[in-house]
Motif scaffolding. Structure first.
Motif, PDB file in Angstrom:
ATOM      1  N   ASP A 281       9.385  32.930  12.246  1.00 16.23           N
ATOM      2  CA  ASP A 281       8.030  33.117  12.749  1.00 16.23           C
ATOM      3  C   ASP A 281       6.981  32.707  11.738  1.00 16.23           C
ATOM      4  O   ASP A 281       5.912  33.294  11.644  1.00 16.23           O
ATOM      5  CB  ASP A 281       7.804  34.573  13.163  1.00 16.23           C
ATOM      6  CG  ASP A 281       6.566  34.717  14.051  1.00 16.23           C
ATOM      7  OD1 ASP A 281       6.219  33.722  14.717  1.00 16.23           O
ATOM      8  OD2 ASP A 281       5.962  35.792  14.055  1.00 16.23           O
ATOM      9  N   ALA A 282       7.300  31.734  10.896  1.00 15.27           N
ATOM     10  CA  ALA A 282       6.369  31.186   9.900  1.00 15.27           C
ATOM     11  C   ALA A 282       5.907  32.230   8.902  1.00 15.27           C
ATOM     12  O   ALA A 282       4.922  32.028   8.210  1.00 15.27           O
ATOM     13  CB  ALA A 282       5.161  30.552  10.598  1.00 15.27           C
TER      14      ALA A 282
ATOM     15  N   LEU B 228       3.904  24.466  20.114  1.00 20.00           N
ATOM     16  CA  LEU B 228       3.521  25.101  18.850  1.00 20.00           C
ATOM     17  C   LEU B 228       2.011  25.007  18.700  1.00 20.00           C
ATOM     18  O   LEU B 228       1.385  24.041  19.159  1.00 20.00           O
ATOM     19  CB  LEU B 228       4.200  24.431  17.654  1.00 20.00           C
ATOM     20  CG  LEU B 228       5.727  24.424  17.631  1.00 20.00           C
ATOM     21  CD1 LEU B 228       6.219  23.744  16.355  1.00 20.00           C
ATOM     22  CD2 LEU B 228       6.285  25.834  17.729  1.00 20.00           C
ATOM     23  N   ARG B 229       1.456  26.021  18.037  1.00 22.56           N
ATOM     24  CA  ARG B 229       0.032  26.015  17.728  1.00 22.56           C
ATOM     25  C   ARG B 229      -0.149  26.494  16.298  1.00 22.56           C
ATOM     26  O   ARG B 229       0.314  27.589  15.958  1.00 22.56           O
ATOM     27  CB  ARG B 229      -0.748  26.947  18.660  1.00 22.56           C
ATOM     28  CG  ARG B 229      -0.962  26.412  20.051  1.00 22.56           C
ATOM     29  CD  ARG B 229      -1.966  27.281  20.800  1.00 22.56           C
ATOM     30  NE  ARG B 229      -2.223  26.775  22.137  1.00 22.56           N
ATOM     31  CZ  ARG B 229      -3.168  27.258  22.945  1.00 22.56           C
ATOM     32  NH1 ARG B 229      -3.935  28.249  22.519  1.00 22.56           N
ATOM     33  NH2 ARG B 229      -3.351  26.755  24.138  1.00 22.56           N
ATOM     34  N   PRO B 230      -0.798  25.715  15.461  1.00 18.43           N
ATOM     35  CA  PRO B 230      -1.054  26.202  14.099  1.00 18.43           C
ATOM     36  C   PRO B 230      -2.075  27.331  14.121  1.00 18.43           C
ATOM     37  O   PRO B 230      -3.031  27.301  14.905  1.00 18.43           O
ATOM     38  CB  PRO B 230      -1.602  24.961  13.374  1.00 18.43           C
ATOM     39  CG  PRO B 230      -2.128  24.080  14.458  1.00 18.43           C
ATOM     40  CD  PRO B 230      -1.305  24.344  15.675  1.00 18.43           C
TER      41      PRO B 230
ATOM     42  N   ALA C 149      -4.749  30.076  11.932  1.00 21.28           N
ATOM     43  CA  ALA C 149      -5.926  29.812  11.101  1.00 21.28           C
ATOM     44  C   ALA C 149      -5.544  29.289   9.727  1.00 21.28           C
ATOM     45  O   ALA C 149      -6.344  28.594   9.083  1.00 21.28           O
ATOM     46  CB  ALA C 149      -6.755  31.088  10.971  1.00 21.28           C
ATOM     47  N   ASP C 150      -4.337  29.616   9.262  1.00 17.50           N
ATOM     48  CA  ASP C 150      -3.889  29.159   7.948  1.00 17.50           C
ATOM     49  C   ASP C 150      -3.059  27.884   8.025  1.00 17.50           C
ATOM     50  O   ASP C 150      -2.503  27.448   7.012  1.00 17.50           O
ATOM     51  CB  ASP C 150      -3.057  30.257   7.262  1.00 17.50           C
ATOM     52  CG  ASP C 150      -3.893  31.501   6.982  1.00 17.50           C
ATOM     53  OD1 ASP C 150      -5.079  31.335   6.641  1.00 17.50           O
ATOM     54  OD2 ASP C 150      -3.354  32.610   7.111  1.00 17.50           O
ATOM     55  N   GLY C 151      -2.958  27.309   9.223  1.00 17.63           N
ATOM     56  CA  GLY C 151      -2.181  26.087   9.372  1.00 17.63           C
ATOM     57  C   GLY C 151      -0.705  26.313   9.586  1.00 17.63           C
ATOM     58  O   GLY C 151       0.081  25.360   9.605  1.00 17.63           O
ATOM     59  N   ARG C 152      -0.285  27.564   9.740  1.00 13.91           N
ATOM     60  CA  ARG C 152       1.138  27.854   9.937  1.00 13.91           C
ATOM     61  C   ARG C 152       1.567  27.486  11.356  1.00 13.91           C
ATOM     62  O   ARG C 152       0.891  27.850  12.319  1.00 13.91           O
ATOM     63  CB  ARG C 152       1.408  29.333   9.696  1.00 13.91           C
ATOM     64  CG  ARG C 152       1.197  29.769   8.275  1.00 13.91           C
ATOM     65  CD  ARG C 152       1.412  31.252   8.109  1.00 13.91           C
ATOM     66  NE  ARG C 152       0.367  32.015   8.782  1.00 13.91           N
ATOM     67  CZ  ARG C 152       0.195  33.325   8.619  1.00 13.91           C
ATOM     68  NH1 ARG C 152       1.005  34.005   7.843  1.00 13.91           N
ATOM     69  NH2 ARG C 152      -0.787  33.948   9.242  1.00 13.91           N
ATOM     70  N   PRO C 153       2.689  26.786  11.516  1.00 11.19           N
ATOM     71  CA  PRO C 153       3.161  26.450  12.870  1.00 11.19           C
ATOM     72  C   PRO C 153       3.776  27.679  13.532  1.00 11.19           C
ATOM     73  O   PRO C 153       4.714  28.273  13.013  1.00 11.19           O
ATOM     74  CB  PRO C 153       4.210  25.370  12.611  1.00 11.19           C
ATOM     75  CG  PRO C 153       4.709  25.651  11.219  1.00 11.19           C
ATOM     76  CD  PRO C 153       3.550  26.228  10.460  1.00 11.19           C
ATOM     77  N   ARG C 154       3.228  28.044  14.676  1.00 12.24           N
ATOM     78  CA  ARG C 154       3.738  29.184  15.431  1.00 12.24           C
ATOM     79  C   ARG C 154       3.892  28.793  16.888  1.00 12.24           C
ATOM     80  O   ARG C 154       3.191  27.909  17.380  1.00 12.24           O
ATOM     81  CB  ARG C 154       2.788  30.380  15.321  1.00 12.24           C
ATOM     82  CG  ARG C 154       2.678  30.979  13.929  1.00 12.24           C
ATOM     83  CD  ARG C 154       1.803  32.226  13.963  1.00 12.24           C
ATOM     84  NE  ARG C 154       1.639  32.823  12.658  1.00 12.24           N
ATOM     85  CZ  ARG C 154       2.476  33.685  12.104  1.00 12.24           C
ATOM     86  NH1 ARG C 154       3.569  34.024  12.759  1.00 12.24           N
ATOM     87  NH2 ARG C 154       2.255  34.206  10.919  1.00 12.24           N
ATOM     88  N   PHE C 155       4.788  29.455  17.582  1.00 16.62           N
ATOM     89  CA  PHE C 155       4.906  29.213  19.004  1.00 16.62           C
ATOM     90  C   PHE C 155       3.611  29.624  19.694  1.00 16.62           C
ATOM     91  O   PHE C 155       2.924  30.553  19.271  1.00 16.62           O
ATOM     92  CB  PHE C 155       6.099  29.968  19.577  1.00 16.62           C
ATOM     93  CG  PHE C 155       7.403  29.283  19.294  1.00 16.62           C
ATOM     94  CD1 PHE C 155       7.842  28.245  20.110  1.00 16.62           C
ATOM     95  CD2 PHE C 155       8.188  29.641  18.204  1.00 16.62           C
ATOM     96  CE1 PHE C 155       9.038  27.586  19.841  1.00 16.62           C
ATOM     97  CE2 PHE C 155       9.377  28.991  17.919  1.00 16.62           C
ATOM     98  CZ  PHE C 155       9.801  27.948  18.738  1.00 16.62           C
ATOM     99  N   ALA C 156       3.285  28.900  20.758  1.00 13.87           N
ATOM    100  CA  ALA C 156       1.971  29.048  21.375  1.00 13.87           C
ATOM    101  C   ALA C 156       1.706  30.448  21.891  1.00 13.87           C
ATOM    102  O   ALA C 156       0.563  30.860  22.034  1.00 13.87           O
ATOM    103  CB  ALA C 156       1.822  28.036  22.518  1.00 13.87           C
ATOM    104  N   HIS C 157       2.761  31.210  22.179  1.00 16.19           N
ATOM    105  CA  HIS C 157       2.589  32.568  22.697  1.00 16.19           C
ATOM    106  C   HIS C 157       3.782  33.402  22.260  1.00 16.19           C
ATOM    107  O   HIS C 157       4.909  32.882  22.174  1.00 16.19           O
ATOM    108  CB  HIS C 157       2.491  32.536  24.230  1.00 16.19           C
ATOM    109  CG  HIS C 157       2.010  33.815  24.819  1.00 16.19           C
ATOM    110  ND1 HIS C 157       2.836  34.898  25.037  1.00 16.19           N
ATOM    111  CD2 HIS C 157       0.765  34.202  25.240  1.00 16.19           C
ATOM    112  CE1 HIS C 157       2.141  35.885  25.577  1.00 16.19           C
ATOM    113  NE2 HIS C 157       0.877  35.489  25.705  1.00 16.19           N
ATOM    114  N   PRO C 158       3.584  34.699  21.982  1.00 14.93           N
ATOM    115  CA  PRO C 158       4.726  35.553  21.604  1.00 14.93           C
ATOM    116  C   PRO C 158       5.838  35.553  22.645  1.00 14.93           C
ATOM    117  O   PRO C 158       7.019  35.663  22.293  1.00 14.93           O
ATOM    118  CB  PRO C 158       4.100  36.944  21.456  1.00 14.93           C
ATOM    119  CG  PRO C 158       2.666  36.687  21.134  1.00 14.93           C
ATOM    120  CD  PRO C 158       2.310  35.431  21.882  1.00 14.93           C
ATOM    121  N   LEU C 159       5.477  35.433  23.927  1.00 15.14           N
ATOM    122  CA  LEU C 159       6.505  35.410  24.971  1.00 15.14           C
ATOM    123  C   LEU C 159       7.375  34.173  24.835  1.00 15.14           C
ATOM    124  O   LEU C 159       8.598  34.242  25.027  1.00 15.14           O
ATOM    125  CB  LEU C 159       5.837  35.447  26.352  1.00 15.14           C
ATOM    126  CG  LEU C 159       6.790  35.408  27.541  1.00 15.14           C
ATOM    127  CD1 LEU C 159       7.683  36.638  27.555  1.00 15.14           C
ATOM    128  CD2 LEU C 159       6.006  35.303  28.842  1.00 15.14           C
TER     129      LEU C 159
END
Length: 943
Positions: free
Chosen positions: A283-284, A323-325, A327-337
């Protein structure tokens, strides 16, 4: 061809196919390749193409290729040609030929000729879905058809998966074709606007927030979005509002969404699925700003994937919307679901293995201990020493950063690893201390008990025993605490330094029980007489403290002895005891700067994660220093905003209820003081120094409320308890002076005189201006008349030389009252106005009010001190009121003027009273347009 409701943002593709259909109908066919990532709607688009081609009069043949590859060679072509009824016979004939000779040279050619002959009857559309799944002979035949239909009325439309995967894909259908023979169109993910429109058209009661949640969970994929909407609407009445979008798949039914995500992962291949799940698992949270390359490498190593392909995959998934970065530029999945759906198909064992791999990789490249430990929290026991070290290091960082709950989690996980007895003792001691201090958890006691019984280094066992003794003593089990230390003492033969330390700790912890205290100090005195080395410098400092409270020595003598002890060498384990005890004596001696320095040193020398009896004593001294200086804001903020780095999970000073109660009373919020007094469970409190301080503070509160009889009971009970502990000097609580004032108010002057004279005698033994001046003030009040005025004058003269001005204010008020009684109104006004000025600087609202009330009646005729209106406000009240009128909140004013919020509230309450208003909105009308001057500092309590 138009764009249907289900095919948003696909108009360009439809128009392309329509133009090519017209061209094919005119006798010039071509291949149109519709490419797109999984879930972008290739199949839906192809269905729309075939429907509209049929409407134009084209004959349509279609097939959907199977990814299992079990249908045999030319399976896709056979299915394609057999989809038109008139081709069945011919196809069967060719199928028979193929069965006899799978490699017959004429098979593909016969298929071609058959297709060409029937294309002469009507324009033909060949629709091939998922051509990337076709068997290889079929793919070769389709490529050959694309080369030969340029002079035929045949349009070949094929959909092909086009997505960046970790495993490089095979060559596409058009790879070997000339660009003139093929038109390619790549489907983009749905835009957020298009996705939102689709959702609103499907769900009437959708709110903007709900739509946005669905858009993020759909990640630009029509497949995922449709599946999500199906799940959210399942078993819901048509007119019911849509269910909130959950963060976990467990809240979805019937599960179309996780099934769609699983299909997307299967389509991407095993390597891509591993990387996607590794990203979801991490989870980045191991991301370091500006270290994108290192993160990609970690992801690759965790998933066992090609590190050269992972950065490209992250970029591609971001562009697709999965994926959506942040605020810190970390790649995260677009939604927790979406993240949960990616993880849901991964067995726990494999997930834990990924976390362990990540921890090892991160440790090897020198990442932060907490980042490594964060991965270890998600694994079972590693069975390697590096895991324990990483967890302990992470706990130390969490303690330093005032995050005790995190530290507890790391240490609990460390206990799952195989530990040597010595290391287990250290972990148990630290964990037990944190559990008790942070959460008041009873789990701390058995952990500390186990630590004292494990074999290991003697000093480690002593630390565990001291921590356990501290817990037991604070719970009112002082005898049990002594037993713990005594049992360990018997096992320390050959360690005189540790034996001395246990004796010192026993004496300090004995403060929680009157009977044990006498035993402990009797032993300490006897040992010191036999040989000072038997008690060490820390033990001798406790004896200085004892003599000071017993009224046996002066402040000068006490400080001389303390300085001599501080100059002697001291071992690390005993030093906190020496520093804390010395700080208390220095504070009593009014050497506040020195006491403050000793407190700072004492706190710095202690491990913040280990319970220590001197920690609480040091906090008490720090609170006493603030009270002596009149720093009310510090006292009122103590529980939530302690100045010590780790004060949040350490208890506030045990004296805090008493000192805060007096601070609340003095700053004009007696109702808060009364609430605090009522909240103290006196019946449950065990015998302690702090309980006596509370009784004194409650007596002060009751006296201020006019309950002199109740206050007298509290003061006398405090005195009885103190005397029983051999604490007779007023260095701790001036209960005699307070009781004398109550007896005078109750009409018992002789009893008041007896107490006041004894207080002065004891104060003169200690001989500091603050104690002597305070005792003289009490005796002056009890004496009255000319002699009383002389004593009051003397008290004021002495207190002007004191290091803190808090005692000068009541002395000036007492002097003013004596002067009023003597008819000297001019001097009385001078004394009372000076008292009011000092009280104003400290923020002592009650004292200021007492001084104003004692002013002679001449104040109303030209006195410089106004009672109401703008002129009645102090400088601090004016500045705060002006800022409040300007629309600032209390929190903003406190931050702007560097004040505690409670101080701001106190000043505003006083201002409202003087201005005759009840609410903030009335300020502007009352004070006009007077500008605030933030540059001019508000006097914080304490000067």
């Amino acid at each position: 061809m138009g764009e249907t409701e289900a095919l948003r943002e696909r108009r360009e593709a439809l128009e392309l196919v329509a133009a090519e259909a017209d061209r094919a109908s005119a006798g010039s066919g071509r291949l149109v390749l519709l490419k797109g990532a999984t879930g972008t709607g290739r199949t839906a688009l192809l269905e729309a193409v075939t429907e509209q081609a049929a409407a134009r009069g084209m004959r349509v043949l279609r097939t959907r290729c199977s990814p299992d590859g079990e249908a045999g060679e030319f399976a896709a072509v056979l299915q394609l040609l057999s989809s038109g009824g008139e081709f069945d016979a011919g196809t069967k004939q060719f199928s028979d030929i193929f069965d006899d000779n799978p490699h017959h040279w004429s098979y593909a050619e016969h298929l071609w000729r058959r297709l060409r002959s029937h294309a002469a009857d009507a324009p033909l559309l060949l629709a091939v879905d998922d051509v990337h799944c076709a068997d290889e002979p079929s793919r070769r035949w389709l490529v050959d058809v694309a080369r030969r239909i340029d002079a035929l009325p045949v349009l070949l439309v094929a959909t092909e998966r086009s997505q960046y995967d970790i495993d490089p894909p095979s060559a596409g259908l058009a790879h070997a074709l000339s660009p003139t023979l093929v038109r390619t169109h790549t489907l983009a993910p749905l835009s957020a606007n298009a996705a939102a429109q689709l959702i609103r058209s499907d769900v009437d009661a959708a709110t903007p927030a709900w739509v946005d949640d669905c858009v993020r969970a759909g990640a630009g994929s029509p497949l995922l979005l449709r599946a999500l909407l199906d799940d959210l609407r399942a078993q819901e009445p048509d007119d019911a509002p849509p269910r909130p979008v959950p963060d976990t798949c467990a809240a979805l039914y019937p599960g179309a969404y996780p099934a769609a995500v699983s299909w997307w992962l299967d389509s991407a291949g095993e390597a891509t699925a591993r990387v996607a799940r590794a990203l979801a698992a991490l989870d980045a949270d191991v991301w370091e700003e500006g270290h994108a390359e290192e993160f990609a490498e970690l992801l690759a190593e965790t998933a066992g994937a090609d590190p050269a392909r992972v950065p490209g995959w992250l970029t591609a998934m971001t562009r697709l919307g999965l994926l959506r970065p942040d605020a810190d530029g970390r790649p995260r999945f677009a939604h927790p679901l979406l993240r949960d759906a990616v993880l849901s198909g991964w067995p726990t064992v494999r997930r834990q293995a990924a976390h362990r791999t990540a921890a090892e990789v991160m440790l090897g490249r020198g990442d932060r201990a907490e980042a490594v430990a964060g991965q270890l929290l998600r694994t079972q026991a590693v069975g390697a020493a590096w895991a324990t070290v990483a967890l302990q290091d992470a706990a130390s960082v969490a303690v330093r950063d005032d995050r005790p709950d995190d530290a507890v989690s790391y240490l609990r996980r460390a206990l799952d690893e195989p530990l040597t007895p010595a290391r287990r003792t250290m972990v148990l001691t630290e964990l037990g201390s944190l559990e008790f201090a942070a959460a008041r958890s009873s789990a701390g006691i058995p952990r500390l008990t186990e630590a004292t019984r494990l074999p290991g280094m003697p000093q480690d066992r002593v630390r565990a025993a001291v921590a356990l003794g501290t817990v037991l003593a604070r719970r009112g089990k002082a005898r049990a605490a002594m037993d713990v230390l005594r049992d360990l003492d018997e096992q320390l033969t050959g360690h005189p330094d540790l034996t001395r330390l246990l004796g010192t700790a026993s004496a300090l912890l004995s403060d929680h029980d009157q009977g044990i205290r006498q035993e402990a100090y009797r032993w300490l005195h006897g040992a010191a007489e036999r040989s000072p080395d038997l008690v060490g410098t820390a033990g001798q400092a406790l004896l200085v403290r004892y003599d000071a409270t017993a009224g046996l020595i002066s402040a000068a003598t006490a400080m001389k002895r303390i300085h001599a002890l501080l100059d002697e060498p001291s071992d690390a384990l005993a030093e906190p005891f020496l520093l804390g005890t010395s700080a208390a004596v220095a504070q009593w001696a009014d050497e506040l700067a020195e006491a403050e320095g000793l407190v700072r040193r004492g706190l710095d020398r202690q491990s913040p994660s280990l319970l220590h009896p001197m920690h609480l004593a040091l906090l008490n001294v720090r609170a006493d220093i603030a009270a002596t200086r009149g720093q009310y804001a510090d006292l009122l903020a103590e529980p939530a905003h302690g100045q010590e780095t780790h004060a949040r999970y350490r208890p506030p000073a045990a004296d805090w209820p008493a000192l805060s109660m007096i601070a609340q009373l003095d700053t004009g919020i007696p109702e808060e003081a009364a609430r605090l007094a009522d909240s103290f469970a006196l019946g449950d409190a065990h015998d302690s120094w702090e309980l006596n301080r509370f009784l004194y503070a409650r007596g002060v509160l009751r006296s201020a409320q006019g309950d002199h009889a109740g206050a007298l009971d509290d003061f006398l009970e405090c005195g009885r308890r103190q005397t029983a502990r051999d604490v007779v000097s007023p260095v701790v609580t001036p209960w005699r002076t307070a009781a004398a004032e109550c007896r005078s108010a109750l009409g018992r002057p002789q009893e008041a005189l007896t107490l006041a004279r004894e207080e002065l005698r004891l104060a003169q033994v200690w001989d500091t201006p603050r104690l002597v001046g305070r005792a003289l003030r009490g005796l002056a009040t009890a004496t009255g008349g000319r002699r009383g005025l002389e004593l009051a004058d003397r008290a004021v003269r002495i207190l002007r030389d004191a290091s803190a001005q808090t005692e000068l204010i009541p002395a000036l008020i007492g002097q003013g009252r004596q002067l009023v009684a003597a008819g000297d109104r001019s001097r009385a006004r001078d004394a009372l106005r000076e008292a009011a000025e000092h009280a104003e600087r400290l923020g002592a609202v009650r004292m200021r009010a007492l001084a104003e009330e004692a002013l002679p009646e001449g104040r109303s005729r030209g006195s410089a001190t106004a009672l109401t209106g703008w002129e009645a406000l102090t400088g601090s009240e004016r500045r705060i009121a002006a800022l409040a009128a300007d629309g600032r909140t209390n929190a903003e004013i406190a931050e702007l003027l560097h004040l505690a919020r409670r101080t701001v509230e106190t000043h505003l309450t006083s201002a409202y009273r003087k201005l005759g208003i009840r609410r903030r909105t009335e300020l502007t009308a009352v004070i006009g347009e007077r500008p605030a001057d933030p540059a001019e500092p508000v006097e914080e309590p304490g000067g």
